[in-house]
Motif scaffolding. Structure first.
Motif, PDB file in Angstrom:
ATOM      1  N   PHE A 196       0.808  -1.214   0.000  1.00 26.92           N
ATOM      2  CA  PHE A 196       0.000   0.000   0.000  1.00 26.92           C
ATOM      3  C   PHE A 196       0.846   1.271   0.000  1.00 26.92           C
ATOM      4  CE2 PHE A 196      -2.730  -3.290   1.831  1.00 26.92           C
ATOM      5  CZ  PHE A 196      -3.781  -3.241   0.923  1.00 26.92           C
ATOM      6  N   ASP A 197       2.187   1.133   0.039  1.00 31.67           N
ATOM      7  CA  ASP A 197       3.061   2.305  -0.026  1.00 31.67           C
ATOM      8  C   ASP A 197       2.861   3.062  -1.332  1.00 31.67           C
ATOM      9  OD1 ASP A 197       4.063   1.925   2.467  1.00 31.67           O
ATOM     10  OD2 ASP A 197       5.913   0.905   1.795  1.00 31.67           O
ATOM     11  N   VAL A 198       2.538   2.364  -2.396  1.00 39.93           N
ATOM     12  CA  VAL A 198       2.293   3.022  -3.685  1.00 39.93           C
ATOM     13  C   VAL A 198       1.085   3.925  -3.578  1.00 39.93           C
ATOM     14  CG1 VAL A 198       1.711   2.581  -6.106  1.00 39.93           C
ATOM     15  CG2 VAL A 198       3.321   1.095  -4.938  1.00 39.93           C
ATOM     16  N   LEU A 199       0.052   3.476  -2.889  1.00 41.26           N
ATOM     17  CA  LEU A 199      -1.144   4.306  -2.730  1.00 41.26           C
ATOM     18  C   LEU A 199      -0.862   5.533  -1.882  1.00 41.26           C
ATOM     19  CD1 LEU A 199      -3.828   1.519  -2.174  1.00 41.26           C
ATOM     20  CD2 LEU A 199      -3.428   2.873  -4.230  1.00 41.26           C
ATOM     21  N   LYS A 200      -0.014   5.380  -0.865  1.00 42.47           N
ATOM     22  CA  LYS A 200       0.342   6.540  -0.025  1.00 42.47           C
ATOM     23  C   LYS A 200       1.061   7.591  -0.846  1.00 42.47           C
ATOM     24  CE  LYS A 200       0.853   4.295   4.450  1.00 42.47           C
ATOM     25  NZ  LYS A 200       1.800   3.900   5.491  1.00 42.47           N
ATOM     26  N   SER A 201       1.960   7.140  -1.726  1.00 41.20           N
ATOM     27  CA  SER A 201       2.686   8.120  -2.534  1.00 41.20           C
ATOM     28  C   SER A 201       1.755   8.827  -3.506  1.00 41.20           C
ATOM     29  CB  SER A 201       3.842   7.439  -3.273  1.00 41.20           C
ATOM     30  OG  SER A 201       3.331   6.527  -4.247  1.00 41.20           O
ATOM     31  N   LEU A 202       0.756   8.126  -4.027  1.00 41.02           N
ATOM     32  CA  LEU A 202      -0.212   8.786  -4.910  1.00 41.02           C
ATOM     33  C   LEU A 202      -1.071   9.793  -4.151  1.00 41.02           C
ATOM     34  CD1 LEU A 202      -1.435   5.767  -7.078  1.00 41.02           C
ATOM     35  CD2 LEU A 202       0.007   7.656  -7.827  1.00 41.02           C
ATOM     36  N   LYS A 203      -1.428   9.467  -2.929  1.00 39.70           N
ATOM     37  CA  LYS A 203      -2.265  10.338  -2.127  1.00 39.70           C
ATOM     38  C   LYS A 203      -1.499  11.608  -1.748  1.00 39.70           C
ATOM     39  CE  LYS A 203      -4.923  10.358   2.133  1.00 39.70           C
ATOM     40  NZ  LYS A 203      -5.249   9.643   3.328  1.00 39.70           N
ATOM     41  N   ASN A 204      -0.200  11.481  -1.510  1.00 43.01           N
ATOM     42  CA  ASN A 204       0.615  12.611  -1.101  1.00 43.01           C
ATOM     43  C   ASN A 204       0.960  13.550  -2.257  1.00 43.01           C
ATOM     44  OD1 ASN A 204       0.594  11.738   1.516  1.00 43.01           O
ATOM     45  ND2 ASN A 204       2.532  10.614   1.343  1.00 43.01           N
ATOM     46  N   GLN A 205       0.777  13.084  -3.481  1.00 37.50           N
ATOM     47  CA  GLN A 205       1.067  13.964  -4.624  1.00 37.50           C
ATOM     48  C   GLN A 205      -0.005  15.033  -4.698  1.00 37.50           C
ATOM     49  OE1 GLN A 205       1.207  11.586  -8.139  1.00 37.50           O
ATOM     50  NE2 GLN A 205       3.278  10.846  -7.754  1.00 37.50           N
ATOM     51  N   SER A 206       0.418  16.208  -5.040  1.00 33.38           N
ATOM     52  CA  SER A 206      -0.555  17.291  -5.181  1.00 33.38           C
ATOM     53  C   SER A 206      -0.893  17.468  -6.650  1.00 33.38           C
ATOM     54  CB  SER A 206       0.023  18.585  -4.630  1.00 33.38           C
ATOM     55  OG  SER A 206       1.161  18.940  -5.368  1.00 33.38           O
ATOM     56  N   TYR A 207      -2.148  17.780  -6.881  1.00 30.20           N
ATOM     57  CA  TYR A 207      -2.596  17.987  -8.261  1.00 30.20           C
ATOM     58  C   TYR A 207      -2.546  19.470  -8.529  1.00 30.20           C
ATOM     59  CZ  TYR A 207      -4.266  13.245  -7.931  1.00 30.20           C
ATOM     60  OH  TYR A 207      -4.360  11.894  -7.782  1.00 30.20           O
ATOM     61  N   SER A 208      -1.715  19.881  -9.471  1.00 31.65           N
ATOM     62  CA  SER A 208      -1.637  21.308  -9.762  1.00 31.65           C
ATOM     63  C   SER A 208      -1.996  21.584 -11.176  1.00 31.65           C
ATOM     64  CB  SER A 208      -0.266  21.891  -9.526  1.00 31.65           C
ATOM     65  OG  SER A 208       0.662  21.057  -8.998  1.00 31.65           O
TER      66      SER A 208
END
Length: 178
Positions: A166-178
Motif C-alpha cells: 500500500f506504499d504506492v497508494l500513499k505516494s499517490l495520495k501525497n502527490q498534489s494535483y496542480s
C-alpha cells in the motif's frame, strides 16, 4: 488351454449366452494409444475374458490382462520396466436400465453401430488408466537419491524487509494535483 488371438469385436449378448471364455493375447501393434503414452511396449498383452449373464439378466464381461511397458522415470530420466496388471468387469450400455439399477462393481461400456464391443479398445483403456500419474523407480532402484535432491532455498523475509504493497497508494495520495 491354448492361447489364441483375442477377437477385435464381439457381440456381448451372443457371447454371454454361450458363456464364452477367451484366454489369449493381443498384439502390441494394436495398442496405438498405449504406445503414445509410454516409452515402449515390450510384449504382447496376455488377456483372459469371460462372458456371462448374471442374476439380474445383465450381460457381464469380466477379465484380467497384463502387459509390460517401458516408462521414463521422472526423477532420473532413465527408462525402467513396468508391468500393468488390470482386472475389470463391464456390462454393455443397453439404455433400458438406468445407471442406478446397475451394480456399482460393473462399469458401463458402449456398443458400436453393429451392437458389438471393441475388446482391443476396452483392454487398452484399462492399461492407460492403470499407468502411474508420475512414473518413478522405487527409491532403491533410482540413480537419484531423494536425499540429494535440492529444489532451492526460500529466503526468510521478515516484516521489516517485506515491502508494504500500500506504499504506492500513499505516494499517490501525497502527490498534489496542480
Amino acid at each position: 488351454m491354448q492361447k489364441v488371438k483375442i477377437p477385435r469385436t464381439i457381440d456381448p449378448l451372443k457371447a454371454a449366452q454361450k458363456k464364452l471364455d477367451y484366454n489369449g493375447i493381443i498384439q502390441t501393434s494394436l495398442f496405438k494409444r498405449l504406445e503414445e503414452s509410454v516409452a515402449g511396449v515390450k510384449r504382447d498383452a496376455e488377456v483372459s475374458l469371460s462372458f456371462e449373464i448374471d442374476e439380474q439378466k445383465l450381460v457381464v464381461i469380466s477379465g484380467k490382462a497384463n502387459i509390460e511397458v517401458d516408462l521414463v522415470c521422472q526423477r532420473c530420466n532413465e527408462v525402467f520396466s513396468h508391468t500393468c496388471e488390470v482386472e475389470f468387469t463391464y456390462t454393455p450400455n443397453t439404455g433400458d436400465k438406468s445407471e442406478e439399477q446397475i451394480p456399482e462393481e460393473y462399469d458401463l461400456v458402449d456398443r458400436n453401430e453393429y451392437g458389438e464391443i471393441d475388446l482391443i479398445q476396452l483392454v487398452e483403456d484399462e492399461f492407460i488408466i492403470e499407468l502411474p500419474q508420475v512414473a518413478m523407480h522405487d527409491d532403491a532402484d533410482c540413480s537419484v537419491n531423494s536425499d540429494n535432491m535440492v529444489f532451492g532455498e526460500i529466503p526468510e523475509e521478515t516484516e521489516e524487509t517485506k515491502p508494504n504493497p500500500f506504499d504506492v497508494l500513499k505516494s499517490l495520495k501525497n502527490q498534489s494535483y496542480s
